[in-house]
Design an enzyme around this catalytic site. Sequence first.
Site, PDB file in Angstrom:
ATOM      1  N   TYR A 192       1.176  -1.065  -0.022  1.00  0.00           N
ATOM      2  CA  TYR A 192      -0.087  -0.532  -0.105  1.00  0.00           C
ATOM      3  C   TYR A 192       0.388   0.932   0.493  1.00  0.00           C
ATOM      4  O   TYR A 192       0.944   1.909   0.916  1.00  0.00           O
ATOM      5  CB  TYR A 192      -0.750  -0.232   1.590  1.00  0.00           C
ATOM      6  CG  TYR A 192      -1.756   1.502   1.487  1.00  0.00           C
ATOM      7  CD1 TYR A 192      -2.290   1.724  -0.008  1.00  0.00           C
ATOM      8  CD2 TYR A 192      -1.835   2.044   2.369  1.00  0.00           C
ATOM      9  CE1 TYR A 192      -3.050   2.474   0.370  1.00  0.00           C
ATOM     10  CE2 TYR A 192      -2.873   2.770   2.335  1.00  0.00           C
ATOM     11  CZ  TYR A 192      -3.445   3.624   1.480  1.00  0.00           C
ATOM     12  OH  TYR A 192      -3.892   4.775   1.346  1.00  0.00           O
ATOM     13  N   ASP A 200      -2.168  -1.405  -4.366  1.00  0.00           N
ATOM     14  CA  ASP A 200      -2.494  -0.337  -3.854  1.00  0.00           C
ATOM     15  C   ASP A 200      -1.223   0.493  -4.297  1.00  0.00           C
ATOM     16  O   ASP A 200      -0.830   1.112  -3.247  1.00  0.00           O
ATOM     17  CB  ASP A 200      -3.190   0.162  -3.102  1.00  0.00           C
ATOM     18  CG  ASP A 200      -4.215   1.719  -3.263  1.00  0.00           C
ATOM     19  OD1 ASP A 200      -3.600   2.500  -4.609  1.00  0.00           O
ATOM     20  OD2 ASP A 200      -4.504   2.386  -2.660  1.00  0.00           O
ATOM     21  N   HIS A 231     -12.079   1.495  -4.656  1.00  0.00           N
ATOM     22  CA  HIS A 231     -11.440   1.074  -5.156  1.00  0.00           C
ATOM     23  C   HIS A 231     -12.638  -0.811  -5.507  1.00  0.00           C
ATOM     24  O   HIS A 231     -12.806  -0.528  -4.762  1.00  0.00           O
ATOM     25  CB  HIS A 231      -9.657   0.010  -5.210  1.00  0.00           C
ATOM     26  CG  HIS A 231      -8.799   1.603  -4.416  1.00  0.00           C
ATOM     27  ND1 HIS A 231      -7.495   1.455  -4.978  1.00  0.00           N
ATOM     28  CD2 HIS A 231      -8.860   2.365  -3.598  1.00  0.00           C
ATOM     29  CE1 HIS A 231      -7.022   2.479  -4.974  1.00  0.00           C
ATOM     30  NE2 HIS A 231      -8.046   2.600  -3.466  1.00  0.00           N
TER      31      HIS A 231
END
Length: 268
Positions: free
Chosen positions: A111, A155, A259
Amino acid sequence: MAFSIATWNINSVRLRMPLVEHFLKTFAPDVLCLQETKCPNDQFPSKPLKALGYEHIVMHGQKGYHGVATVSRLPLTELVERRDYCGVGDARHVSVVLNHRGKSIRLHNFYVPAGGDEPDRTINPKFGHKLDFIEEMKLLHAEAEAGISSILVGDLNIAPLEHDVWSHKQLLRIVSHTPIETEGLIDVMTKGAWVDLMRRKVPANEKLYTWWSYRSADWQAADKGRRLDHIWSSADLEPHLANISVIREARGWERPSDHVPVIAEFDF
């Protein structure tokens, strides 16, 4: 028997556990990598995941912010790493090794910092932190361990290619698509010998998004998306890639993340 792996920024795993359960029941990937879990390890909701057969769970979480977790139907080895990128104590990375049909795979779950709103590190420390994080990722190589293949998902908060955003020209000065970010992420791929698997199945001249802002009144009609979520691998796995699926419908589920999940399927 195919092997499948999914990545999804869930934006609070406890808040959206019903969506996670629905996704797993519907699509049944072998492994699911979650980001932005916003949950300390001791409060992670493992029980419903184990009830669905995902008995192997590795977390790197913290209270209220960030956090990553990898949940699997396949056993995970004890070779777990939780790297503290930039040395600030954020829970933004976890990696595991799994074995499937004779293949050993190091799976990285990332992330990357979003970077704030202003793409100038002199006035926005968050943007500087993001650039430093990406710089450190350049040390990560897909072939770092002998005899072990690699997959990197997560991500990454950067849409690196022209058609990874709804308007290349309008987003060149917007965090996530500025040249310093996109060039940096491409450099991570190049230096680390990573293969962008999503773009192996969807040509670079086609639009491809995984994120749509909450700020849009009608996200589907506006379709102002960005590809912030990624699946990469070492070169030896590329020939085994069977399919990539972006679960766009998830953006329209009740109380959704901004997302959507991405699934990679392999023929081993």
